[in-house]
Design a protein around this motif. Structure first.
Motif, PDB file in Angstrom:
ATOM      1  N   TYR A 190      69.008  -1.562  27.401  1.00  0.00           N
ATOM      2  CA  TYR A 190      69.286  -1.581  25.961  1.00  0.00           C
ATOM      3  C   TYR A 190      70.787  -1.429  25.682  1.00  0.00           C
ATOM      4  O   TYR A 190      71.397  -2.215  24.975  1.00  0.00           O
ATOM      5  CB  TYR A 190      68.633  -0.372  25.284  1.00  0.00           C
ATOM      6  CG  TYR A 190      67.166  -0.412  24.959  1.00  0.00           C
ATOM      7  CD1 TYR A 190      66.194  -0.440  25.950  1.00  0.00           C
ATOM      8  CD2 TYR A 190      66.749  -0.348  23.638  1.00  0.00           C
ATOM      9  CE1 TYR A 190      64.846  -0.409  25.624  1.00  0.00           C
ATOM     10  CE2 TYR A 190      65.397  -0.302  23.300  1.00  0.00           C
ATOM     11  CZ  TYR A 190      64.446  -0.335  24.303  1.00  0.00           C
ATOM     12  OH  TYR A 190      63.139  -0.294  23.979  1.00  0.00           O
ATOM     13  N   ILE A 191      71.357  -0.332  26.225  1.00  0.00           N
ATOM     14  CA  ILE A 191      72.729   0.009  25.851  1.00  0.00           C
ATOM     15  C   ILE A 191      73.722  -0.975  26.458  1.00  0.00           C
ATOM     16  O   ILE A 191      74.635  -1.455  25.778  1.00  0.00           O
ATOM     17  CB  ILE A 191      73.061   1.460  26.284  1.00  0.00           C
ATOM     18  CG1 ILE A 191      72.208   2.438  25.466  1.00  0.00           C
ATOM     19  CG2 ILE A 191      74.550   1.758  26.142  1.00  0.00           C
ATOM     20  CD1 ILE A 191      72.378   3.896  25.827  1.00  0.00           C
ATOM     21  N   GLY A 192      73.519  -1.304  27.741  1.00  0.00           N
ATOM     22  CA  GLY A 192      74.442  -2.219  28.420  1.00  0.00           C
ATOM     23  C   GLY A 192      74.553  -3.539  27.669  1.00  0.00           C
ATOM     24  O   GLY A 192      75.657  -4.067  27.473  1.00  0.00           O
ATOM     25  N   MET A 325      62.332   6.846  24.463  1.00  0.00           N
ATOM     26  CA  MET A 325      63.444   7.588  23.847  1.00  0.00           C
ATOM     27  C   MET A 325      63.942   6.791  22.647  1.00  0.00           C
ATOM     28  O   MET A 325      64.971   6.111  22.719  1.00  0.00           O
ATOM     29  CB  MET A 325      64.556   7.768  24.869  1.00  0.00           C
ATOM     30  CG  MET A 325      64.202   8.722  25.988  1.00  0.00           C
ATOM     31  SD  MET A 325      65.709   9.045  26.929  1.00  0.00           S
ATOM     32  CE  MET A 325      65.133  10.204  28.132  1.00  0.00           C
ATOM     33  N   LEU A 326      63.209   6.859  21.576  1.00  0.00           N
ATOM     34  CA  LEU A 326      63.538   6.082  20.383  1.00  0.00           C
ATOM     35  C   LEU A 326      63.545   7.010  19.180  1.00  0.00           C
ATOM     36  O   LEU A 326      62.660   7.862  19.032  1.00  0.00           O
ATOM     37  CB  LEU A 326      62.510   4.963  20.177  1.00  0.00           C
ATOM     38  CG  LEU A 326      62.450   3.915  21.310  1.00  0.00           C
ATOM     39  CD1 LEU A 326      61.299   2.952  21.094  1.00  0.00           C
ATOM     40  CD2 LEU A 326      63.767   3.153  21.435  1.00  0.00           C
ATOM     41  N   ALA A 327      64.527   6.811  18.296  1.00  0.00           N
ATOM     42  CA  ALA A 327      64.711   7.702  17.152  1.00  0.00           C
ATOM     43  C   ALA A 327      63.459   7.771  16.282  1.00  0.00           C
ATOM     44  O   ALA A 327      63.037   8.847  15.853  1.00  0.00           O
ATOM     45  CB  ALA A 327      65.899   7.208  16.316  1.00  0.00           C
ATOM     46  N   VAL A 356      63.023  -2.107  19.563  1.00  0.00           N
ATOM     47  CA  VAL A 356      63.907  -3.223  19.190  1.00  0.00           C
ATOM     48  C   VAL A 356      65.159  -3.167  20.054  1.00  0.00           C
ATOM     49  O   VAL A 356      65.794  -2.115  20.155  1.00  0.00           O
ATOM     50  CB  VAL A 356      64.337  -3.143  17.703  1.00  0.00           C
ATOM     51  CG1 VAL A 356      65.157  -4.381  17.328  1.00  0.00           C
ATOM     52  CG2 VAL A 356      63.145  -2.989  16.773  1.00  0.00           C
ATOM     53  N   ILE A 357      65.494  -4.288  20.648  1.00  0.00           N
ATOM     54  CA  ILE A 357      66.783  -4.396  21.333  1.00  0.00           C
ATOM     55  C   ILE A 357      67.676  -5.197  20.395  1.00  0.00           C
ATOM     56  O   ILE A 357      67.376  -6.354  20.075  1.00  0.00           O
ATOM     57  CB  ILE A 357      66.618  -5.089  22.699  1.00  0.00           C
ATOM     58  CG1 ILE A 357      65.658  -4.267  23.565  1.00  0.00           C
ATOM     59  CG2 ILE A 357      67.970  -5.244  23.391  1.00  0.00           C
ATOM     60  CD1 ILE A 357      65.107  -5.010  24.746  1.00  0.00           C
ATOM     61  N   PHE A 358      68.749  -4.551  19.922  1.00  0.00           N
ATOM     62  CA  PHE A 358      69.552  -5.154  18.846  1.00  0.00           C
ATOM     63  C   PHE A 358      70.656  -6.057  19.389  1.00  0.00           C
ATOM     64  O   PHE A 358      71.817  -5.932  19.004  1.00  0.00           O
ATOM     65  CB  PHE A 358      70.133  -4.056  17.951  1.00  0.00           C
ATOM     66  CG  PHE A 358      69.075  -3.361  17.137  1.00  0.00           C
ATOM     67  CD1 PHE A 358      68.640  -3.880  15.936  1.00  0.00           C
ATOM     68  CD2 PHE A 358      68.485  -2.188  17.596  1.00  0.00           C
ATOM     69  CE1 PHE A 358      67.650  -3.241  15.194  1.00  0.00           C
ATOM     70  CE2 PHE A 358      67.498  -1.541  16.856  1.00  0.00           C
ATOM     71  CZ  PHE A 358      67.078  -2.078  15.651  1.00  0.00           C
TER      72      PHE A 358
HETATM   73  P1  NAI Z   1      67.770   1.559  30.106  1.00  0.00           P
HETATM   74  O1  NAI Z   1      66.763   2.291  30.868  1.00  0.00           O
HETATM   75  O2  NAI Z   1      67.384   0.694  28.950  1.00  0.00           O
HETATM   76  O3  NAI Z   1      68.591   0.603  31.100  1.00  0.00           O
HETATM   77  C1  NAI Z   1      69.286   1.079  32.222  1.00  0.00           C
HETATM   78  C2  NAI Z   1      69.393  -0.065  33.225  1.00  0.00           C
HETATM   79  O4  NAI Z   1      70.306   0.316  34.216  1.00  0.00           O
HETATM   80  C3  NAI Z   1      68.074  -0.355  33.905  1.00  0.00           C
HETATM   81  O5  NAI Z   1      67.812  -1.733  33.802  1.00  0.00           O
HETATM   82  C4  NAI Z   1      68.319   0.083  35.350  1.00  0.00           C
HETATM   83  O6  NAI Z   1      67.629  -0.695  36.286  1.00  0.00           O
HETATM   84  C5  NAI Z   1      69.816  -0.130  35.471  1.00  0.00           C
HETATM   85  N1  NAI Z   1      70.448   0.681  36.490  1.00  0.00           N
HETATM   86  C6  NAI Z   1      70.204   1.992  36.768  1.00  0.00           C
HETATM   87  N2  NAI Z   1      71.042   2.417  37.749  1.00  0.00           N
HETATM   88  C7  NAI Z   1      71.835   1.350  38.088  1.00  0.00           C
HETATM   89  C8  NAI Z   1      72.900   1.152  39.014  1.00  0.00           C
HETATM   90  N3  NAI Z   1      73.351   2.165  39.786  1.00  0.00           N
HETATM   91  N4  NAI Z   1      73.475  -0.070  39.097  1.00  0.00           N
HETATM   92  C9  NAI Z   1      73.047  -1.083  38.281  1.00  0.00           C
HETATM   93  N5  NAI Z   1      72.045  -0.952  37.406  1.00  0.00           N
HETATM   94  C10 NAI Z   1      71.455   0.253  37.290  1.00  0.00           C
HETATM   95  O7  NAI Z   1      68.870   2.642  29.700  1.00  0.00           O
HETATM   96  P2  NAI Z   1      70.058   2.591  28.667  1.00  0.00           P
HETATM   97  O8  NAI Z   1      70.450   1.191  28.353  1.00  0.00           O
HETATM   98  O9  NAI Z   1      71.091   3.496  29.224  1.00  0.00           O
HETATM   99  O10 NAI Z   1      69.420   3.233  27.371  1.00  0.00           O
HETATM  100  C11 NAI Z   1      68.809   4.516  27.456  1.00  0.00           C
HETATM  101  C12 NAI Z   1      67.702   4.646  26.472  1.00  0.00           C
HETATM  102  O11 NAI Z   1      68.264   4.759  25.178  1.00  0.00           O
HETATM  103  C13 NAI Z   1      66.791   3.437  26.419  1.00  0.00           C
HETATM  104  O12 NAI Z   1      65.727   3.565  27.317  1.00  0.00           O
HETATM  105  C14 NAI Z   1      66.302   3.465  25.007  1.00  0.00           C
HETATM  106  O13 NAI Z   1      65.124   4.201  24.944  1.00  0.00           O
HETATM  107  C15 NAI Z   1      67.393   4.173  24.236  1.00  0.00           C
HETATM  108  N6  NAI Z   1      68.131   3.216  23.438  1.00  0.00           N
HETATM  109  C16 NAI Z   1      67.481   2.535  22.477  1.00  0.00           C
HETATM  110  C17 NAI Z   1      68.137   1.598  21.728  1.00  0.00           C
HETATM  111  C18 NAI Z   1      67.373   0.855  20.704  1.00  0.00           C
HETATM  112  O14 NAI Z   1      66.341   1.318  20.268  1.00  0.00           O
HETATM  113  N7  NAI Z   1      67.835  -0.323  20.333  1.00  0.00           N
HETATM  114  C19 NAI Z   1      69.560   1.305  21.928  1.00  0.00           C
HETATM  115  C20 NAI Z   1      70.140   2.087  22.962  1.00  0.00           C
HETATM  116  C21 NAI Z   1      69.445   2.995  23.675  1.00  0.00           C
END
Ligand code: NAI
Length: 477
Positions: A190-192, A325-327, A356-358
């Protein structure tokens, strides 16, 4: 101990630890119901990560990123703008202003609700008292019930923990100190992808590396493919099955040792690195070990359906209490916990939590996918409506979308919905309502949707089920 009838609320003291989208709605709801509420948070105002350094500031930047992208595409429609000139300070000020407006608004609401606010770091002393550390002092706060809503923080793998301003987590990235020439994003989640695309639109060359075989693992592949087509034009590169073994600050940047799927290492230098490899719950250091509450092996506080821990006076909601982990999940849990404290038979058992992924296009879903249904031994079918056949999408030059319904065979109930396309996050609400109300596919097919809108795609998907979508030829069932 929380009594079974606290509805009178006279002097029943509720402490809420953490003032994010779990904590502040819990505090406001409890105050409306007559409880004596103290909200505790280290920040000056309620809002939490979501408002200060998450959902809201990232959406402010995503809004600007979309504007830049659309302006670039406008030449296809006969309107040509020059390259954008970005005033980073003004852009950051605008984002900070958005955050200030929202958090100040919450501060005002907090006072209007007569919720007391204690700024400081709270630790549980025992099942009836918090210690709040504030300006070098420790203030005790007695409670009859406590809701822990402390959220989560970025989880950075040990091998990537480097002391350098050039290595950022999502909080640092949202500070937007400047626009780097190159950025390595570690993690294709999501964040990346949300923040990676913001920087890409602002002019940074962005490379994403993802350890798993695909980005957005766990999201339906055909939806992700539509997003990937668009990412290809914006990101410099996306490497899957790839990880980063180490990071080191060097002259002018960060040297990243990148390991591909065959184990071959290469070193590349980037001006900045964003680590977006997931988040971990903020459950450590709270003093929960001084109570009967349990923390599971992933760090989540274990609760029942009422969000009560094994310690009867302590509840936990939001990121600290489990996935997703969603608000909005945290906010929904807040009501449940407060009602449970009031002795009401409330429980957290949603049929559909939207996600939602924005990115642009957005990806949104709720309820069951077809594979979720088959894992539950539910016979289900799917119907989809491609946005290539959608008038409003065509008129906006955005045919890169798809709306899909998951329907139970026999009952014809809507079990889930998935959407990819610009504005998918707005459309998903109708899917949530359909799933929660037990709507049948006929309900969606026969409810008149305004023309021309993107949400017609939901009605037309439902009409596809009966082979009578006017814009998409399919066989009658
Ligand atoms: P995420 O779990 O969505 O993605 C992390 C990614 O990093 C995974 O695909 C994983 O395989 C990869 N990864 C892990 N270690 C790695 C490494 N050493 N090298 C390369 N890839 C690696 O976590 P993210 O994006 O940090 O977001 C955390 C949480 O925050 C999400 O699960 C979500 O619940 C919440 N979030 C929600 C949003 C929304 O509702 N739009 C926006 C941002 C965050």
């Amino acid at each position: 101990m929380v009594s079974s009838d606290n509805s009178g609320g006279d002097n029943f003291r509720l402490a809420v630890l953490g003032a994010g989208p779990g904590g502040y709605p819990a505090a406001f709801h409890a105050a409306e119901r007559g409880l004596d509420v103290t909200l505790v948070d280290a920040r000056a105002q309620p809002g939490g990560v979501c408002l200060y350094e998450g959902c809201i500031p990232s959406k402010a930047f995503l809004h600007v990123a979309k504007l830049i992208r659309e302006a670039r595409h406008a030449s296809d429609w006969g309107v040509t703008f020059g390259d954008p000139t970005i005033d980073v300070d003004a852009l950051r000020d605008w984002k900070d202003g958005v955050v200030r407006k929202m958090t100040n608004g919450l501060g005002l609401l907090r006072r209007q609700h007569s919720v007391q606010y204690q700024q400081g770091y709270g630790r549980i002393r025992d099942a009836g008292q918090l210690n709040i550390e504030s300006n070098g002092e420790v203030l005790p706060l007695d409670f009859d019930a406590l809701i822990v809503a402390t959220g989560s923080t970025p989880a950075v793998p040990r091998s990537l923990q480097v002391e350098s301003d050039r290595v950022m987590d999502s909080t640092d990235a949202l500070e937007l100190r400047d626009i780097p020439q190159s950025l390595l994003v570690i993690g294709g989640g999501y964040i990346g992808l949300e923040l990676g695309t913001v920087y890409a639109e602002l002019g940074t060359e962005v490379t994403v590396v993802e350890a798993l075989p695909e980005i957005l693992s766990g999201v339906e592949r055909d939806l992700v493919r539509i997003l990937e087509r668009s990412l290809r034009t914006r990101l410099s590169a996306t490497h899957v099955n790839t990880s980063v073994a180490s990071l080191e600050e060097v002259e002018g940047g960060i040297a990243a040792v990148i390991v591909d799927k065959d184990g071959v290492e290469r070193t590349e230098v980037y001006e900045r690195v964003l680590i977006a490899t997931g988040r971990r719950p903020n459950s450590a250091g709270l003093g929960l070990e001084r109570t009967s509450a349990h923390i599971d092996e992933r760090g989540f506080i274990v609760t029942d359906q009422q969000r009560r821990t094994a310690e009867p006076s302590i509840f936990a909601i939001g990121d600290v209490a489990g996935d997703p982990m969603l608000a909005h999940k945290a906010t929904a849990e807040a009501s449940v916990a407060v009602e449970a404290i009031l002795g009401e038979p409330s429980a957290f058992r949603p049929l559909a939590v939207p996600a939602v992924i924005f990115t642009d296009p957005e990806i949104a879903w709720c309820g069951l996918t077809q594979s979720d249904a088959s894992a539950l031994d539910i016979e289900a079918t799917t119907v989809s409506f491609p946005w290539a056949a959608l008038g409003r999408a065509t008129a906006s030059g955005r045919n890169d979308g798809l709306t899909r319904l998951v329907i139970e065979e026999g009952s014809e109930r809507v079990l889930g919905m998935q959407v990819v396309g610009p504005g998918a996050g707005e459309l998903i609400g109708e899917g949530v309502l359909a799933v929660e109300l037990g709507a049948r596919v006929a309900d969606l097919a026969e409810s008149i949707h305004a023309h021309p809108t993107l949400n017609e795609s939901i009605m037309e998907s439902a009409q596809v089920f009966y082979g009578r979508s006017p814009h998409y030829l399919t066989r009658r069932r």
